[in-house]
Design an enzyme around this catalytic site. Structure first.
Site, short mmCIF file in Angstrom:
data_model
loop_
_atom_site.label_atom_id
_atom_site.label_comp_id
_atom_site.label_asym_id
_atom_site.label_seq_id
_atom_site.Cartn_x
_atom_site.Cartn_y
_atom_site.Cartn_z
N ASN A 1 -26.45 20.52 0.47
CA ASN A 1 -27.45 21.46 0.99
C ASN A 1 -28.14 20.81 2.20
O ASN A 1 -28.90 19.85 2.04
CB ASN A 1 -28.46 21.78 -0.12
N HIS B 1 -26.30 30.73 2.36
CA HIS B 1 -26.90 29.40 2.33
C HIS B 1 -26.17 28.59 1.25
O HIS B 1 -25.84 29.10 0.18
CB HIS B 1 -28.39 29.51 2.01
N CYS C 1 -35.15 26.66 3.14
CA CYS C 1 -33.72 26.98 3.28
C CYS C 1 -33.47 28.34 3.92
O CYS C 1 -32.34 28.63 4.30
CB CYS C 1 -33.04 26.90 1.93
N1 ACO Z 1 -26.36 14.06 -13.28
C1 ACO Z 1 -26.26 14.21 -14.62
N2 ACO Z 1 -27.10 14.95 -15.35
C2 ACO Z 1 -28.09 15.59 -14.70
C3 ACO Z 1 -28.26 15.48 -13.30
C4 ACO Z 1 -27.35 14.68 -12.59
N3 ACO Z 1 -27.40 14.52 -11.27
N4 ACO Z 1 -29.32 16.21 -12.92
C5 ACO Z 1 -29.80 16.77 -14.03
N5 ACO Z 1 -29.07 16.39 -15.12
C6 ACO Z 1 -29.25 16.78 -16.52
C7 ACO Z 1 -30.65 17.20 -16.81
O1 ACO Z 1 -31.47 16.09 -17.11
C8 ACO Z 1 -30.45 18.13 -17.99
O2 ACO Z 1 -30.32 17.33 -19.15
P1 ACO Z 1 -30.96 17.82 -20.54
O3 ACO Z 1 -30.29 19.12 -20.86
O4 ACO Z 1 -30.65 16.70 -21.46
O5 ACO Z 1 -32.43 18.00 -20.22
C9 ACO Z 1 -29.10 18.78 -17.73
O6 ACO Z 1 -28.43 17.92 -16.79
C10 ACO Z 1 -29.21 20.18 -17.16
O7 ACO Z 1 -30.19 20.16 -16.10
P2 ACO Z 1 -30.58 21.45 -15.31
O8 ACO Z 1 -31.61 21.12 -14.28
O9 ACO Z 1 -30.89 22.56 -16.27
O10 ACO Z 1 -29.18 21.77 -14.62
P3 ACO Z 1 -28.77 23.03 -13.80
O11 ACO Z 1 -27.50 23.54 -14.35
O12 ACO Z 1 -29.90 24.01 -13.62
O13 ACO Z 1 -28.44 22.41 -12.38
C11 ACO Z 1 -29.42 22.35 -10.18
C12 ACO Z 1 -29.47 21.81 -11.61
C13 ACO Z 1 -28.09 21.95 -9.60
C14 ACO Z 1 -30.56 21.75 -9.37
C15 ACO Z 1 -29.55 23.90 -10.21
O14 ACO Z 1 -30.61 24.27 -11.04
C16 ACO Z 1 -29.74 24.52 -8.86
O15 ACO Z 1 -28.85 24.54 -8.04
N6 ACO Z 1 -30.95 25.13 -8.60
C17 ACO Z 1 -31.22 25.90 -7.40
C18 ACO Z 1 -31.18 25.10 -6.12
C19 ACO Z 1 -31.61 25.99 -4.96
O16 ACO Z 1 -31.08 27.07 -4.73
N7 ACO Z 1 -32.61 25.57 -4.23
C20 ACO Z 1 -33.12 26.42 -3.18
C21 ACO Z 1 -32.87 25.88 -1.88
S1 ACO Z 1 -33.52 24.26 -1.65
C22 ACO Z 1 -34.82 24.36 -0.50
O17 ACO Z 1 -35.33 25.39 -0.20
C23 ACO Z 1 -35.31 23.06 0.07
#
Ligand code: ACO
Length: 335
Positions: A287, A257, A117
């Protein structure tokens, strides 16, 4: 003052595929819901490249073609093209060569960079250095990613995040105080355990086993990536600002980003940037990896004024992250 050659952005163009994948569509595919996706990521829909036999180079070629037409640049004039992508058409040859061929650029040095990214920032900075050195005068930097090709649409934690798109800028030398002004880029390979695609490379060549284990798809451990992204982008922006004596009020636009709206808001909040001056279009495209930043520049182009200070910042797989201060070099002519 004025003698140093800088690399000015003199045009921008983007391309998004027609097909829209909404949160409601994803509700039919995995156990998720619109409310969760909107509140956790800010995403409402993304675009998917559906045409059979098309790849990242086709996305890239469409953006570059439009860029050349719009800036009145002949393909023969382009002397350098860098493509940033995390989804190359093939292991080799690289995607920049393929894009160049598809748009008829025959006289250019072309290569690809992969910094996930942060790829667009990496490519922009690299290209700027060639321009500053006086080596190239018409340079295309294109980010192109067909993320749908590496997304597991049975994994709800990643399939909601990504979309397909491309966008490109033209860089030309200027003796004015415009263009790429300063940059801070960082890498930390220990971050590779949180965000990767492990199959198909030399460590795990494609096999029945890699396919069965879904190693040809993105894996992400979201929480540590989220934390590192907020900290990394804020630190890089702070570093560029402090060493150039810039205050938040000096920055006309922040161009982050687009990985997660909450990450963008956290960075803006830490840096005292009002959200009205932060480009955000993640709700429409998700993204798109290397395309997010130039896609924002394209969408906001008509609002940008010559001399505006832009702070571009990104975080991605690697980990890789950084910030680039760009002074915008043109006003769009009315009509
Ligand atoms: N729908 C419903 N529930 C979901 C979903 C979904 N799509 N996805 C995950 N959950 C659930 C999980 O199972 C978890 O349940 P649990 O608490 O029972 O275990 C709960 O929701 C919370 O999950 P988290 O992964 O902790 O959620 P978070 O708030 O961290 O959001 C996300 C996840 C959106 C991926 C976030 O962590 C994020 O944006 N991370 C960074 C992304 C990023 O910047 N990436 C870098 C660039 S990408 C690249 O370089 C290719």
């Amino acid at each position: 003052m004025g003698n140093k050659i800088r690399a000015a952005i003199t045009g921008v163009h983007g391309y998004v595929p027609e097909h829209v994948l909404t949160n409601a569509d994803l509700e039919q595919m995995v156990d998720t819901n619109d409310e969760w996706i909107r509140t956790r990521t800010g995403i409402q829909e993304r675009r998917i490249l559906k045409e059979p036999g098309t790849a990242s180079s086709d996305l890239g070629a469409r953006a570059v073609q439009g860029l050349l037409e719009k800036t009145g640049t002949s393909p023969d004039e382009v002397d350098f093209i860098i493509c940033a992508t995390a989804t190359p058409d093939m292991m080799f040859p690289d995607t920049a060569n393929i894009i160049a061929d598809k748009v008829g650029i025959k006289n250019a040095f072309a290569f690809e960079v992969n910094a996930a990214c942060s790829g667009f920032l990496t490519a922009l900075l690299t290209a700027a250095k060639y321009v500053e050195a006086g080596m190239y005068k018409k340079v295309v930097v294109v980010g192109a990613d067909k993320m749908s090709a590496i997304t597991d649409y049975t994994d709800r934690s990643t399939c909601i995040l990504f979309g397909d798109a491309s966008a490109a800028v033209l860089l030309e030398p200027t003796a004015q105080e415009l263009g790429v002004m300063d940059a801070v880029m960082h890498s930390d390979g220990s971050g590779r355990e949180y965000l990767y695609l492990k199959g198909g490379g030399s460590l795990h060549p494609a096999s029945h086993e890699t396919v069965d284990k879904k190693w040809h798809y993105i894996y992400q451990d979201g929480r540590p990536v989220f934390k590192a992204a907020v900290q990394g982008m804020a630190d890089a922006v702070r570093e560029v600002m402090s060493r150039n004596g810039l205050q938040p009020a000096d920055i006309d636009w922040v161009v982050p980003h687009q990985a997660n709206r909450r990450i963008i808001e956290a960075v803006a909040n830490m840096m005292d940037f009002p959200l009205e001056r932060v480009m955000i279009n993640i709700h429409k495209y998700g993204n798109t990896t290397t395309a997010t930043i130039p896609l924002c520049l394209w969408e906001w182009e008509n609002q940008l004024k010559k001399g505006d200070n832009l702070m571009l910042t990104a975080f991605g797989g690697g980990f890789t992250w950084g910030a680039i201060w760009v002074r915008w070099a043109y006003d769009v002519q009315a009509g």
